[in-house]
Scaffold this motif. Structure first.
Motif, PDB file in Angstrom:
ATOM      1  N   GLY A 135      45.930  39.419  32.783  1.00  0.00           N
ATOM      2  CA  GLY A 135      44.979  40.308  32.115  1.00  0.00           C
ATOM      3  C   GLY A 135      43.570  40.144  32.646  1.00  0.00           C
ATOM      4  N   CYS A 136      43.145  38.897  32.821  1.00  0.00           N
ATOM      5  CA  CYS A 136      41.803  38.638  33.344  1.00  0.00           C
ATOM      6  C   CYS A 136      41.666  39.145  34.781  1.00  0.00           C
ATOM      7  CB  CYS A 136      41.487  37.147  33.285  1.00  0.00           C
ATOM      8  SG  CYS A 136      41.200  36.520  31.607  1.00  0.00           S
ATOM      9  N   LYS A 137      42.737  39.030  35.548  1.00  0.00           N
ATOM     10  CA  LYS A 137      42.707  39.504  36.934  1.00  0.00           C
ATOM     11  C   LYS A 137      42.483  41.011  36.975  1.00  0.00           C
ATOM     12  CE  LYS A 137      45.110  38.649  41.296  1.00  0.00           C
ATOM     13  NZ  LYS A 137      46.300  37.993  41.911  1.00  0.00           N
ATOM     14  N   LYS A 138      43.162  41.745  36.087  1.00  0.00           N
ATOM     15  CA  LYS A 138      42.966  43.195  36.006  1.00  0.00           C
ATOM     16  C   LYS A 138      41.529  43.521  35.601  1.00  0.00           C
ATOM     17  CE  LYS A 138      47.741  44.416  34.799  1.00  0.00           C
ATOM     18  NZ  LYS A 138      48.612  45.010  33.765  1.00  0.00           N
ATOM     19  N   MET A 139      41.020  42.745  34.658  1.00  0.00           N
ATOM     20  CA  MET A 139      39.658  42.990  34.173  1.00  0.00           C
ATOM     21  C   MET A 139      38.623  42.706  35.261  1.00  0.00           C
ATOM     22  SD  MET A 139      38.201  41.703  30.494  1.00  0.00           S
ATOM     23  CE  MET A 139      39.809  41.898  29.757  1.00  0.00           C
ATOM     24  N   LEU A 140      38.820  41.624  36.005  1.00  0.00           N
ATOM     25  CA  LEU A 140      37.889  41.295  37.081  1.00  0.00           C
ATOM     26  C   LEU A 140      37.905  42.363  38.169  1.00  0.00           C
ATOM     27  CD1 LEU A 140      38.584  37.454  37.421  1.00  0.00           C
ATOM     28  CD2 LEU A 140      36.562  38.558  36.434  1.00  0.00           C
ATOM     29  N   GLY A 141      39.037  43.056  38.301  1.00  0.00           N
ATOM     30  CA  GLY A 141      39.123  44.140  39.280  1.00  0.00           C
ATOM     31  C   GLY A 141      38.209  45.306  38.946  1.00  0.00           C
ATOM     32  N   LEU A 142      37.694  45.342  37.719  1.00  0.00           N
ATOM     33  CA  LEU A 142      36.779  46.408  37.300  1.00  0.00           C
ATOM     34  C   LEU A 142      35.312  46.045  37.559  1.00  0.00           C
ATOM     35  CD1 LEU A 142      38.468  47.268  33.863  1.00  0.00           C
ATOM     36  CD2 LEU A 142      38.742  48.485  36.028  1.00  0.00           C
ATOM     37  N   LEU A 143      35.060  44.795  37.956  1.00  0.00           N
ATOM     38  CA  LEU A 143      33.681  44.364  38.208  1.00  0.00           C
ATOM     39  C   LEU A 143      33.260  44.708  39.634  1.00  0.00           C
ATOM     40  CD1 LEU A 143      33.640  40.775  36.631  1.00  0.00           C
ATOM     41  CD2 LEU A 143      32.840  42.900  35.612  1.00  0.00           C
ATOM     42  N   SER A 144      31.954  44.800  39.837  1.00  0.00           N
ATOM     43  CA  SER A 144      31.422  45.004  41.177  1.00  0.00           C
ATOM     44  C   SER A 144      31.534  43.703  41.963  1.00  0.00           C
ATOM     45  CB  SER A 144      29.961  45.438  41.104  1.00  0.00           C
ATOM     46  OG  SER A 144      29.150  44.380  40.611  1.00  0.00           O
TER      47      SER A 144
ATOM     48  N   LYS B 164      28.591  38.460  32.744  1.00  0.00           N
ATOM     49  CA  LYS B 164      29.003  39.412  33.785  1.00  0.00           C
ATOM     50  C   LYS B 164      30.246  40.205  33.385  1.00  0.00           C
ATOM     51  CE  LYS B 164      25.731  38.535  36.708  1.00  0.00           C
ATOM     52  NZ  LYS B 164      24.707  39.572  37.042  1.00  0.00           N
ATOM     53  N   VAL B 165      30.988  39.700  32.406  1.00  0.00           N
ATOM     54  CA  VAL B 165      32.142  40.451  31.890  1.00  0.00           C
ATOM     55  C   VAL B 165      31.607  41.370  30.798  1.00  0.00           C
ATOM     56  CG1 VAL B 165      34.466  40.315  30.905  1.00  0.00           C
ATOM     57  CG2 VAL B 165      33.634  38.496  32.417  1.00  0.00           C
TER      58      VAL B 165
END
Length: 301
Positions: A11-20, A63-64
């Motif tokens: 889940g966190c990996k998917k979320m980090l994929g949304l960050l710049s 940053k999240v």
């Protein structure tokens, strides 16, 4: 160090994929105290996941951003009011991960280059067996797959659209759309091409985001002895940050032996109600189904 569970890590990996890229690199420095040098975004993500003490700690990082968590939940088909604050989104995310079961990951992975979405809607032969088949487990898995797929067509999410199309429907599918917004209007479409195009227009052209309520009062399932499974779900409808109203949707699902025994949609009844037709604000927070099991039973006959 407690670390992340397998589900939290994904889940966190998917979320980090949304960050710049800049936010990810900055987050890496914060999490690792600048002790780890990374040469790519992929390495940065791995470092963040490996050096985070727990999922809650990572989600609370500056940053999240709130919008990132909201987008992630929307993609996963998790219902949440659009005006929720970050701490509420974090709580909902942690609950979503803790409630995840092994059954939702029992999918048939084809040897052919099928899309991830097509793989997720399949279930294992074990889960399909008569002795262990649970309609509600299938309903929850199907809704997570369907709304993630449909919402991905919405350009406001800023993500690549997934493989939407008539292939997910039976050729003789029937779609009935009832809207109660500034009056009542009924539309009916027959055939996989027209039904898929009309649903696609809701997300792509009208920019609607459908967020299902997968809690017990918002989800119901029923199976017939002839192989039809009914899935009924309630939820909220959003456009950007505005909550426009609620919806109630009933699917009829039947396996297709010619398509690797995957579940395909036989009919769809979708009711949309705007805020002007609602009696109270409570319905917008966690809408409940109005149809009961006896009404669903009639659709099975």
């Amino acid at each position: 160090m407690q670390g992340l569970t397998h589900i939290e890590r994904n889940g966190c990996k998917k979320m980090l994929g949304l960050l710049s890229k800049g936010d990810i690199l900055s987050l890496t420095d914060t999490v690792t105290n600048k002790m780890i040098a990374v040469e790519s975004v992929k390495e940065a993500v791995e470092a963040i996941l490996s050096y985070s003490n727990c999922a809650e700690e990572l989600l609370k990082r500056k940053k999240v951003h709130r919008d990132v968590i909201f987008k992630y939940l929307a993609k996963e088909g998790v219902v949440i009011p659009s005006n929720s604050e970050k701490h509420q989104l974090i709580k909902k995310t942690l609950e979503f991960w803790s409630n995840a079961t092994v059954k939702t990951e029992k999918v048939v992975v084809s040897q052919s280059p099928d899309t991830e979405a097509e793989q997720r809607v399949s279930v294992t032969a074990e889960a399909a067996g008569e002795a262990v088949f649970e309609p509600l487990a299938l309903a929850r898995q199907f809704c997570q797959w369907f709304y993630q797929l449909l919402n991905s067509q919405n350009p406001s999410l800023g993500q690549p659209p997934q493989d939407w199309g008539p292939q997910h429907f039976w050729e003789d599918v029937r779609l009935c759309l009832l809207t109660s917004i500034n009056g009542q209007q009924t539309e009916e479409f027959h055939g996989s091409e027209l039904a898929s195009l009309r649903l696609l227009a809701l997300a792509r052209d009208e920019r609607l985001l459908l967020s299902p309520n997968l809690e017990p009062h918002g989800l119901r399932a029923l199976s017939s002895p002839h192989g039809l499974v009914l899935v009924a779900v309630a939820g909220t409808i959003h456009r950007d940050r505005a909550c426009l109203g609620i919806f109630e949707q009933v699917f009829g699902l039947i396996r297709s032996p010619l398509d690797k025994n995957q579940w395909k949609i036989k009919f769809v009844n979708l009711k949309i109600r705007g805020q002007d037709s609602l009696s109270g604000a409570e319905e917008l927070v966690s809408p409940a189904l109005t149809c009961d099991s006896s009404e669903l039973q009639l659709l099975c006959s």
